[in-house]
Design a protein around this motif. Structure first.
Motif, PDB file in Angstrom:
ATOM      1  N   ILE A   1       4.747  -4.945  39.899  1.00  0.00           N
ATOM      2  CA  ILE A   1       5.446  -4.620  38.543  1.00  0.00           C
ATOM      3  C   ILE A   1       5.164  -4.630  37.473  1.00  0.00           C
ATOM      4  CG2 ILE A   1       7.484  -5.541  37.343  1.00  0.00           C
ATOM      5  CD1 ILE A   1       8.601  -6.162  40.064  1.00  0.00           C
ATOM      6  N   THR A   2       4.094  -5.465  37.254  1.00  0.00           N
ATOM      7  CA  THR A   2       3.112  -5.410  36.002  1.00  0.00           C
ATOM      8  C   THR A   2       2.223  -4.101  35.870  1.00  0.00           C
ATOM      9  OG1 THR A   2       2.771  -7.677  36.094  1.00  0.00           O
ATOM     10  CG2 THR A   2       1.168  -6.555  34.826  1.00  0.00           C
ATOM     11  N   ALA A   3       1.646  -3.784  37.041  1.00  0.00           N
ATOM     12  CA  ALA A   3       0.955  -2.356  37.112  1.00  0.00           C
ATOM     13  C   ALA A   3       1.926  -1.454  37.072  1.00  0.00           C
ATOM     14  CB  ALA A   3       0.138  -2.318  38.622  1.00  0.00           C
ATOM     15  N   PHE A   4       3.160  -1.261  37.091  1.00  0.00           N
ATOM     16  CA  PHE A   4       3.930  -0.219  37.090  1.00  0.00           C
ATOM     17  C   PHE A   4       4.360   0.043  35.605  1.00  0.00           C
ATOM     18  CE2 PHE A   4       8.435   0.801  35.952  1.00  0.00           C
ATOM     19  CZ  PHE A   4       8.925   1.757  36.296  1.00  0.00           C
ATOM     20  N   TRP A   5       4.367  -1.327  34.764  1.00  0.00           N
ATOM     21  CA  TRP A   5       4.603  -1.061  33.293  1.00  0.00           C
ATOM     22  C   TRP A   5       3.488  -0.528  32.597  1.00  0.00           C
ATOM     23  CZ3 TRP A   5       9.224  -0.930  31.914  1.00  0.00           C
ATOM     24  CH2 TRP A   5      10.271  -1.556  32.575  1.00  0.00           C
ATOM     25  N   GLY A   6       2.231  -0.691  33.317  1.00  0.00           N
ATOM     26  CA  GLY A   6       1.067   0.046  32.722  1.00  0.00           C
ATOM     27  C   GLY A   6       0.631   1.538  33.097  1.00  0.00           C
ATOM     28  N   LEU A   7       1.664   2.026  33.727  1.00  0.00           N
ATOM     29  CA  LEU A   7       1.397   3.570  34.094  1.00  0.00           C
ATOM     30  C   LEU A   7       1.686   4.468  33.076  1.00  0.00           C
ATOM     31  CD1 LEU A   7       3.076   3.745  37.625  1.00  0.00           C
ATOM     32  CD2 LEU A   7       0.674   3.532  37.236  1.00  0.00           C
ATOM     33  N   GLN A   8       1.058   5.617  32.831  1.00  0.00           N
ATOM     34  CA  GLN A   8       1.412   6.705  32.063  1.00  0.00           C
ATOM     35  C   GLN A   8       1.708   7.805  32.995  1.00  0.00           C
ATOM     36  OE1 GLN A   8      -0.596   7.553  28.406  1.00  0.00           O
ATOM     37  NE2 GLN A   8      -0.911   9.592  29.032  1.00  0.00           N
ATOM     38  N   LEU A   9       2.670   8.366  33.196  1.00  0.00           N
ATOM     39  CA  LEU A   9       2.972   9.557  34.032  1.00  0.00           C
ATOM     40  C   LEU A   9       3.316  10.800  33.353  1.00  0.00           C
ATOM     41  CD1 LEU A   9       4.860   7.613  37.031  1.00  0.00           C
ATOM     42  CD2 LEU A   9       2.536   8.350  36.759  1.00  0.00           C
ATOM     43  N   ALA A  10       2.902  11.929  33.742  1.00  0.00           N
ATOM     44  CA  ALA A  10       3.390  13.202  33.334  1.00  0.00           C
ATOM     45  C   ALA A  10       5.035  13.541  33.482  1.00  0.00           C
ATOM     46  CB  ALA A  10       2.516  14.358  33.806  1.00  0.00           C
TER      47      ALA A  10
ATOM     48  N   ASP B   1       7.223  18.781  31.897  1.00  0.00           N
ATOM     49  CA  ASP B   1       6.884  19.682  30.879  1.00  0.00           C
ATOM     50  C   ASP B   1       5.168  19.417  30.456  1.00  0.00           C
ATOM     51  OD1 ASP B   1       6.962  17.526  29.413  1.00  0.00           O
ATOM     52  OD2 ASP B   1       8.312  18.197  27.751  1.00  0.00           O
ATOM     53  N   GLY B   2       4.842  18.056  31.269  1.00  0.00           N
ATOM     54  CA  GLY B   2       3.320  18.009  30.985  1.00  0.00           C
ATOM     55  C   GLY B   2       3.087  16.922  29.966  1.00  0.00           C
ATOM     56  N   ALA B   3       4.161  16.555  29.168  1.00  0.00           N
ATOM     57  CA  ALA B   3       3.898  15.518  28.188  1.00  0.00           C
ATOM     58  C   ALA B   3       3.717  14.190  28.940  1.00  0.00           C
ATOM     59  CB  ALA B   3       5.038  15.612  27.141  1.00  0.00           C
ATOM     60  N   PRO B   4       3.032  13.283  28.557  1.00  0.00           N
ATOM     61  CA  PRO B   4       2.951  11.853  28.993  1.00  0.00           C
ATOM     62  C   PRO B   4       3.955  11.105  28.768  1.00  0.00           C
ATOM     63  CG  PRO B   4       1.280  12.144  27.384  1.00  0.00           C
ATOM     64  CD  PRO B   4       2.021  13.312  27.455  1.00  0.00           C
ATOM     65  N   LEU B   5       4.269   9.891  29.391  1.00  0.00           N
ATOM     66  CA  LEU B   5       5.353   9.011  29.289  1.00  0.00           C
ATOM     67  C   LEU B   5       4.711   7.683  29.562  1.00  0.00           C
ATOM     68  CD1 LEU B   5       8.182   8.168  28.243  1.00  0.00           C
ATOM     69  CD2 LEU B   5       8.926   8.332  30.853  1.00  0.00           C
ATOM     70  N   ASN B   6       4.430   6.726  28.639  1.00  0.00           N
ATOM     71  CA  ASN B   6       3.987   5.579  29.079  1.00  0.00           C
ATOM     72  C   ASN B   6       5.231   4.798  29.464  1.00  0.00           C
ATOM     73  OD1 ASN B   6       1.259   5.635  28.358  1.00  0.00           O
ATOM     74  ND2 ASN B   6       2.018   5.688  26.096  1.00  0.00           N
TER      75      ASN B   6
ATOM     76  N   PRO C   1      19.956  20.429  35.078  1.00  0.00           N
ATOM     77  CA  PRO C   1      19.418  19.294  34.042  1.00  0.00           C
ATOM     78  C   PRO C   1      19.785  17.963  34.206  1.00  0.00           C
ATOM     79  CG  PRO C   1      20.466  21.211  33.219  1.00  0.00           C
ATOM     80  CD  PRO C   1      20.804  21.419  34.369  1.00  0.00           C
ATOM     81  N   LEU C   2      18.974  16.973  33.946  1.00  0.00           N
ATOM     82  CA  LEU C   2      19.381  15.616  33.982  1.00  0.00           C
ATOM     83  C   LEU C   2      19.102  14.987  32.589  1.00  0.00           C
ATOM     84  CD1 LEU C   2      17.366  14.577  37.145  1.00  0.00           C
ATOM     85  CD2 LEU C   2      19.868  14.832  36.848  1.00  0.00           C
ATOM     86  N   ASP C   3      19.983  14.233  32.132  1.00  0.00           N
ATOM     87  CA  ASP C   3      20.335  13.504  30.739  1.00  0.00           C
ATOM     88  C   ASP C   3      19.313  12.278  30.684  1.00  0.00           C
ATOM     89  OD1 ASP C   3      21.863  15.328  29.562  1.00  0.00           O
ATOM     90  OD2 ASP C   3      23.460  14.607  30.722  1.00  0.00           O
ATOM     91  N   PHE C   4      18.160  11.967  31.576  1.00  0.00           N
ATOM     92  CA  PHE C   4      17.459  10.957  31.579  1.00  0.00           C
ATOM     93  C   PHE C   4      15.722  11.705  31.997  1.00  0.00           C
ATOM     94  CE2 PHE C   4      19.342  11.129  35.823  1.00  0.00           C
ATOM     95  CZ  PHE C   4      18.142  10.942  36.650  1.00  0.00           C
ATOM     96  N   PRO C   5      15.068  10.758  31.412  1.00  0.00           N
ATOM     97  CA  PRO C   5      13.528  11.104  31.529  1.00  0.00           C
ATOM     98  C   PRO C   5      13.317  11.105  33.181  1.00  0.00           C
ATOM     99  CG  PRO C   5      13.720   9.027  30.518  1.00  0.00           C
ATOM    100  CD  PRO C   5      14.975   9.297  30.700  1.00  0.00           C
TER     101      PRO C   5
END
Length: 184
Positions: free
Chosen positions: A45-54, A57-62, A126-130
């Motif tokens: 879970i700690t590792a999960f919070w450290g992820l940055q995924l695309a 649209d290609g924009a990253p999400l930390n 479309p979805l209203d969440f990331p």
């Protein structure tokens, strides 16, 4: 066909069924014990919070940017029928939660799929969440979070401190979401 041959076929079927039942029971027991051991997997879970995924649209999400409020994480794929069935319900849940303001459960979709397929699906629905993309590595991520078989859909509810509170392997129900929302 002689009586001995019929008995032999029936006996083989019963034996094969018994072996299959024993294997399934043993597998379920092993799976359950591994899942129980994984519920305290703070490292994953700690590792999960450290992820940055695309995002599609290609924009990253930390993912760390989502800490501090409860978070429902749903792993899904466009090729997974139960995933696709539950997404409209999860979207309604996300809309209802957003209306709650400060006490809302955030929702994050993690697509275990390719960007092109996800973009095509999101264009129709479309979805209203990331939504972020994990590709095939998403299966490994689900396993580290307690989904030992790597099946989809897989949903986990993390509390405001980032700790796992609920997990479900398989399709969510409205009742699941209502119970989880009442928890917060």
């Amino acid at each position: 066909m002689s009586e001995g041959q019929v008995f032999s076929k029936d006996r083989r079927r019963w034996m094969a069924g018994g072996v299959a039942l024993a294997a399934a029971a043993g597998g379920a027991w092993v799976g359950w014990s591994q899942l129980e051991g994984a519920t305290g997997n703070e490292e994953a879970i700690t590792a999960f919070w450290g992820l940055q995924l695309a995002q599609p649209d290609g924009a990253p999400l930390n993912l760390a940017s989502l800490r501090g409020k409860p978070l429902l994480v749903n792993f899904w794929a466009t090729w997974c029928p139960p995933c696709v069935r539950e997404l409209p319900m999860i979207n309604r849940f996300a809309q209802e939660q957003a209306a709650r303001g400060a006490h809302a459960i955030q929702v994050l979709g993690i697509a275990v799929d390719q960007a092109a397929a996800v973009n095509k699906w999101l264009a129709r629905q479309p979805l209203d969440f990331p939504v972020v993309l994990a590709g095939a590595g998403g299966v490994t991520l689900t396993r580290s979070l307690g989904n030992i078989n790597g099946g989809l859909p897989f949903t986990i509810l993390l509390d405001a401190k980032g700790k796992a509170q609920q997990r479900k392997i398989g399709e969510l129900s409205q009742q699941d979401l209502e119970q989880w929302a009442a928890w917060t």
